[in-house]
Design a protein around this motif. Structure first.
Motif, short mmCIF file in Angstrom:
data_model
loop_
_atom_site.label_atom_id
_atom_site.label_comp_id
_atom_site.label_asym_id
_atom_site.label_seq_id
_atom_site.Cartn_x
_atom_site.Cartn_y
_atom_site.Cartn_z
N ARG A 299 28.79 -2.37 2.99
CA ARG A 299 27.49 -2.03 3.60
C ARG A 299 27.60 -1.08 4.79
NH1 ARG A 299 24.33 -6.40 4.01
NH2 ARG A 299 25.52 -7.54 2.49
N PHE A 391 24.83 4.51 -6.58
CA PHE A 391 24.63 3.07 -6.34
C PHE A 391 24.23 2.82 -4.89
CE2 PHE A 391 26.70 -1.01 -5.15
CZ PHE A 391 26.02 -1.87 -6.01
N PHE A 505 17.94 2.56 -14.28
CA PHE A 505 19.10 2.89 -13.45
C PHE A 505 20.38 2.38 -14.08
CE2 PHE A 505 22.01 2.27 -9.86
CZ PHE A 505 22.01 3.57 -9.39
N ILE A 506 20.27 1.46 -15.02
CA ILE A 506 21.46 0.79 -15.57
C ILE A 506 22.49 1.81 -16.05
CG2 ILE A 506 20.31 0.53 -17.82
CD1 ILE A 506 21.99 -2.08 -18.10
N MET A 507 23.70 1.64 -15.58
CA MET A 507 24.79 2.53 -15.99
C MET A 507 26.11 1.79 -15.83
SD MET A 507 25.24 5.03 -12.76
CE MET A 507 25.42 4.36 -11.13
N GLU A 508 27.13 2.31 -16.49
CA GLU A 508 28.43 1.69 -16.38
C GLU A 508 29.17 2.31 -15.20
OE1 GLU A 508 30.76 2.07 -19.88
OE2 GLU A 508 32.45 0.99 -19.02
N PHE A 509 29.87 1.48 -14.44
CA PHE A 509 30.74 2.01 -13.39
C PHE A 509 32.05 2.42 -14.04
CE2 PHE A 509 29.59 0.24 -8.92
CZ PHE A 509 28.52 1.10 -8.90
N GLY B 52 28.78 -7.75 -6.61
CA GLY B 52 28.36 -7.19 -5.33
C GLY B 52 26.96 -6.63 -5.40
N ARG B 53 26.40 -6.38 -4.23
CA ARG B 53 25.09 -5.75 -4.12
C ARG B 53 25.22 -4.51 -3.26
NH1 ARG B 53 20.79 -9.46 -5.09
NH2 ARG B 53 21.54 -11.59 -5.23
N ALA B 54 24.36 -3.52 -3.51
CA ALA B 54 24.32 -2.34 -2.66
C ALA B 54 23.83 -2.76 -1.29
CB ALA B 54 23.43 -1.27 -3.26
N PRO B 55 24.11 -1.98 -0.23
CA PRO B 55 23.82 -2.40 1.13
C PRO B 55 22.41 -2.91 1.38
CG PRO B 55 25.20 -0.48 1.19
CD PRO B 55 24.90 -0.75 -0.26
N PHE B 56 21.37 -2.38 0.74
CA PHE B 56 20.04 -2.89 1.01
C PHE B 56 19.61 -3.91 -0.04
CE2 PHE B 56 20.39 1.06 3.31
CZ PHE B 56 19.93 0.69 4.57
N ASP B 58 20.01 -3.93 -3.27
CA ASP B 58 19.67 -3.42 -4.58
C ASP B 58 20.29 -2.02 -4.69
OD1 ASP B 58 18.41 -3.78 -7.01
OD2 ASP B 58 16.59 -2.78 -6.38
N PRO B 59 20.82 -1.60 -5.81
CA PRO B 59 21.07 -2.27 -7.08
C PRO B 59 22.20 -3.32 -7.01
CG PRO B 59 21.24 0.14 -7.27
CD PRO B 59 21.19 -0.20 -5.84
N LEU B 60 22.48 -3.92 -8.18
CA LEU B 60 23.52 -4.94 -8.26
C LEU B 60 24.70 -4.42 -9.09
CD1 LEU B 60 21.23 -7.88 -9.38
CD2 LEU B 60 21.61 -7.07 -7.08
N MET B 61 25.84 -5.07 -8.89
CA MET B 61 27.02 -4.78 -9.69
C MET B 61 27.32 -6.03 -10.51
SD MET B 61 30.22 -2.97 -7.83
CE MET B 61 29.69 -3.01 -6.15
N LEU B 71 28.82 -3.06 -14.75
CA LEU B 71 27.55 -2.34 -14.88
C LEU B 71 26.88 -2.34 -13.52
CD1 LEU B 71 25.90 -3.73 -18.14
CD2 LEU B 71 27.28 -1.68 -17.87
N SER B 72 26.15 -1.24 -13.26
CA SER B 72 25.33 -1.21 -12.07
C SER B 72 23.89 -1.14 -12.54
CB SER B 72 25.73 0.00 -11.24
OG SER B 72 24.60 0.62 -10.71
N LEU B 73 23.05 -2.01 -12.04
CA LEU B 73 21.65 -2.00 -12.46
C LEU B 73 20.75 -2.50 -11.34
CD1 LEU B 73 21.21 -4.81 -15.18
CD2 LEU B 73 22.84 -4.86 -13.36
N ARG B 74 19.48 -2.12 -11.40
CA ARG B 74 18.55 -2.52 -10.36
C ARG B 74 18.21 -4.00 -10.51
NH1 ARG B 74 14.79 2.81 -11.02
NH2 ARG B 74 16.09 4.20 -9.78
#
Lengths: 721, 85
Positions: A299, A391, A505-509, B52-56, B58-61, B71-74
């Protein structure tokens, strides 16, 4: 099934089998994103690539030639990365358009499916769909070494038997296994015998009617006609209506059908994996990528690292790019001087040097910045860091109608909007991408720097405000104004453009990797080439036109003015150099461009501008950086004058009332005009190229110029009068 | 199991996971989103771990399966993934 396939293939090639063998093979390369498809494409084709467009859409069609065996050459078509044959974005639709039309001249002979061995379950979903289409296929099993390290052991013989197609293990990054793959590719492949999934019996009547109507070679293809007819570009309106009619007649539920298909496929794939894959978990260690992520998406640390990367990027674009840019500038200058001295003087020589060569210089000068920017972006993309940036930024960008993926183009826009707009291609959602393209030119690009520098230094005193230099603060304010207007305009567009498409937004890392320099190099090469050829043509054409407008005038007015200047020279005893500058100034004032400036004056008077600024506005329409050069010509300071000289002249300029002409109000009116105005032919050209429509560049031109005009009027009316 | 209860009981979704917690996908709620999730491997029965989560926030890992991929998604997208109790 196989029989029907052969007939269809023969029909596609046409009568005469010998011709069929003489025609070089066409092979489509398809696979999941991050499955190593692009690396394999580069391995197969090297520099023998060309980027064209798929018909009717904005997506690049990358194809190249591969020498499979000494006797066999094949055309390789690189298709966009996808997870399934149900397209989610415009990009992915080119796949269905290519693969669902067996009668098309660009229909591939077979497909090579790249599959990530460490992620076999999901990769096989796409493969099984392709196999059910009846397309001959090769499975290029990539990253077997990574899989082995994770304890995943794949029985290749068993996999080949289960799938019914050749399976070639390889490593697309190092190139190992590519030679073996080429040998398999050179063979004539039959359609795969195995079917992985059959449509539900309830849809059989519909599927059979579609099959016979369109003469299709597989049930599964017929099912996809039912699913996607409205998006298939090659179908005629009647064909689409026919499919729609059938879909309604049979009450076909596409969504439910697709969901049950995918689940059915995964069930079958699980069976196959049980037979072919053994997993020996050595120890449950967290993958390195996840541990890196904990740092890079932290963060606080995440943003700090991102800022550091940005700083490095700016350093590269503004500082490092300066050296090659100077070299190009000097080179063009030297060439121009040499041509002027060598060729006989006359309008043709001046057209060549002041029109064509000046325009060409305006194109070539951007190459270092574009190359460096794309080198940076390619490395960030290749390593997998870019996905993490989107992200980190997604939540911050969403209130403005942008997504995390808009961050990269917006940042790139501070260097140059042209490559930035090209970089917006990674944005899947049409709406997000259009908004990003539209607002990117509002970010203050490097071409505005000379204008900002001259005008700020002219009216802002060189004083300190606390720790900061006042001029620096003003300059930063101008950049902030650009950023805020970009975000505000994005928000406005978000409200105006009704979302016809859901934003996902869904995507693969992707797993973190070291960049492949070959891929980076090819990216730079392609981007620079695209810029030089596509934007270059427009820029050169416009500069030639502007040169004509500035060099010629109506009737004899230029000659009269020149004679007048010469008479004055005799009176005032000007030096030859001074005379030259006065003549150039007099000729420009009486040229078509000068007449235009005079004609424009009533329109720009509310902004506080006179006809001289009008000329500068006209000439910097093609490219903003021309402003300083034009000002120096108008105020007759000579071509070789530096910025200090231009400033002295501007400061000495008196208005009709005898007071200094460039008051702070007037300079700021001009500054905000340059912050907002769309004065860049290259940007308009690239927006056209990327959106495939003149509506977007036209809207950009009208909106930004309107905004600039309104802002300037505001500044001048409040402050100046 | 008589009349359907008037207030649907809130189901746990992938968005409700704590960081580091693992759940098993039960079903996918939004039919259109489901097609995307299925294509990307979010199949009922597969385990998901919120890494994990993004700093605010959202999105999520989300890590799918046995540490197979991330996957990263909202959050709004993760909320359509219902978990088994």
């Amino acid at each position: 099934m196989a029989e029907a396939w052969t007939t269809a293939a023969a029909a596609a090639v046409g009568p005469g089998a010998p011709e069929a063998s003489a025609r070089p093979m066409r092979i489509a390369l398809i696979g999941n994103p991050n499955s190593g498809k692009t690396s394999l494409f580069n391995q197969l084709t090297g520099l023998n690539q060309k980027v064209g467009n798929f018909p009717g859409v904005t997506v690049d069609r990358k194809s190249g030639w591969a020498q499979l065996t000494p006797a066999r050459r094949a055309e390789i078509v690189d298709l966009p990365g996808t997870y399934s044959l149900y397209p989610k974005s415009l990009d992915e639709r080119v796949i269905t358009d290519l693969l669902y039309d067996p009668s098309s001249t660009s229909y591939p002979d077979f497909v090579v499916v790249t599959v990530d061995a460490s992620n076999l379950r999901r990769s096989l979903l796409l493969f099984s769909q392709l196999a059910d289409l009846g397309l001959p296929a090769i499975l290029a099993l990539n990253m077997t070494d990574v899989a082995a390290r994770h304890g995943v052991h794949i029985d290749l013989g068993a996999l080949e038997a289960e799938l019914g197609v050749p399976v070639v293990p390889m490593n697309a990054r190092s190139g190992s296994g590519v030679a073996a793959l080429k040998i398999v590719m050179a063979e004539r492949l039959a359609a795969p015998p195995v079917r992985f999934w059959q449509p539900d019996s309830a849809v059989h009547p519909l599927v059979q009617r579609l099959r016979s109507h369109f003469q299709l070679h597989s049930d599964y293809l017929a099912l996809h006609y039912a699913q996607q007819a409205e998006y298939l570009a090659f179908l005629s309106a009647e064909d689409r209506a026919y499919v729609q009619g059938l879909v309604q007649e049979y009450a076909f539920d596409g969504t439910a059908q697709q969901a049950s298909e995918t689940i059915g496929r995964y069930a079958r794939i699980n069976e196959i994996l049980l037979e072919t894959v053994t997993v020996t978990r050595t120890e449950q260690r967290e993958p390195v990528s996840n541990r890196i992520d904990r740092v890079l998406t932290h963060r606080v640390g995440g943003y700090l690292i991102f800022l550091a990367v940005l700083f490095l990027l700016f350093q590269a674009i503004f500082a490092w790019a300066q050296y090659p840019m100077d070299l190009i500038d000097q080179g063009i200058g030297a060439l121009s001087g040499w041509l002027q001295n060598t060729l006989p003087p006359g309008p043709l020589t001046r057209l060549l040097t002041e029109g064509v060569l000046a325009g060409l210089g305006g194109v070539l000068i951007f190459i270092p910045q574009i190359a460096l920017l794309f080198a940076f972006l390619a490395v960030l993309e290749e390593t997998g860091y870019m996905a993490r940036v989107t992200f980190l930024m997604d939540k911050l960008m969403r209130p403005f109608g942008l997504s995390g993926k808009s961050v990269v183009p917006l940042i790139s826009g501070l260097a140059c909007a042209v490559p930035a707009i090209m970089g917006a291609r990674t944005i899947e959602s049409w709406k997000d991408r259009m908004i990003t393209i539209f607002v990117t030119p509002l970010m203050s690009c490097s071409a505005r720097i000379p204008v900002y520098t001259v005008l700020v230094a002219l009216v802002v005193p060189d004083e300190r405000v606390g720790f900061f230099n006042l001029r620096g603060v003003v300059l930063m304010g101008l950049y902030l104004l650009g950023l805020l207007s970009a975000l505000g305009s994005a928000w406005l567009l978000k409200v105006l453009l009704k979302a016809r498409e859901r934003s996902y937004f869904i995507m693969e890392f992707p797993v973190y990797k070291w960049p492949r320099w070959k891929n980076v190099g090819l990216t730079i090469y392609q981007k620079v080439q695209a810029f030089v050829w596509q934007a270059g043509q427009v820029i050169v054409a416009i500069s030639v036109l502007l040169w004509g407008l500035a060099s010629y005038g109506p009737g004899q007015r230029q000659e009269v003015a020149e004679a007048q200047a010469r008479r004055e020279a005799a009176v005032h005893r000007w030096t030859p150099a001074e005379l030259g500058r006065q003549v150039a100034s007099a000729r420009l004032e009486n040229s078509y461009a000068g007449s235009f400036g005079h004609a424009l004056e009533p329109a720009i008077r509310p902004l506080g501008f006179d006809w001289k600024i009008g000329i500068a506005l006209l000439t910097s329409f093609a490219a903003r950086e021309v402003f300083v050069g034009t000002m120096s010509t108008i105020y007759s300071v000579g071509q070789d004058a530096d910025m200090g000289t231009v400033q002295q002249k501007l400061r000495a300029e008196k208005g009709l009332d005898g007071q200094p002409f460039f008051t702070p109000a007037r300079a700021f009116s001009l500054l905000v005009f340059y912050v907002f105005a769309m004065q860049c032919m290259s940007t308009l050209a690239v927006t056209y190229r990327e959106t495939k429509s003149w509506r977007w560049p036209a809207a950009q031109l009208v909106y930004m110029t309107g905004l600039a005009y309104a802002a300037s009027v505001f500044v001048w009316q409040i402050w100046g009068s | 199991m008589a009349a359907p209860s008037p207030v649907p009981t809130p189901r746990r979704t992938a968005r409700d996971l704590r960081v580091g917690e693992t759940g098993t996908i039960c079903c996918l709620e939004d039919p259109v989103m489901a097609l995307r999730l299925l294509d990307m491997g979010c199949v009922p029965g597969v385990t998901v771990r919120l890494s994990g989560r993004a700093p605010f926030g959202d999105p999520l890992m989300l890590v799918l399966g046995d540490e197979e991929y991330t996957l990263s998604l909202r959050g709004s997208e993760a909320a359509t993934i219902l978990l088994k109790d």
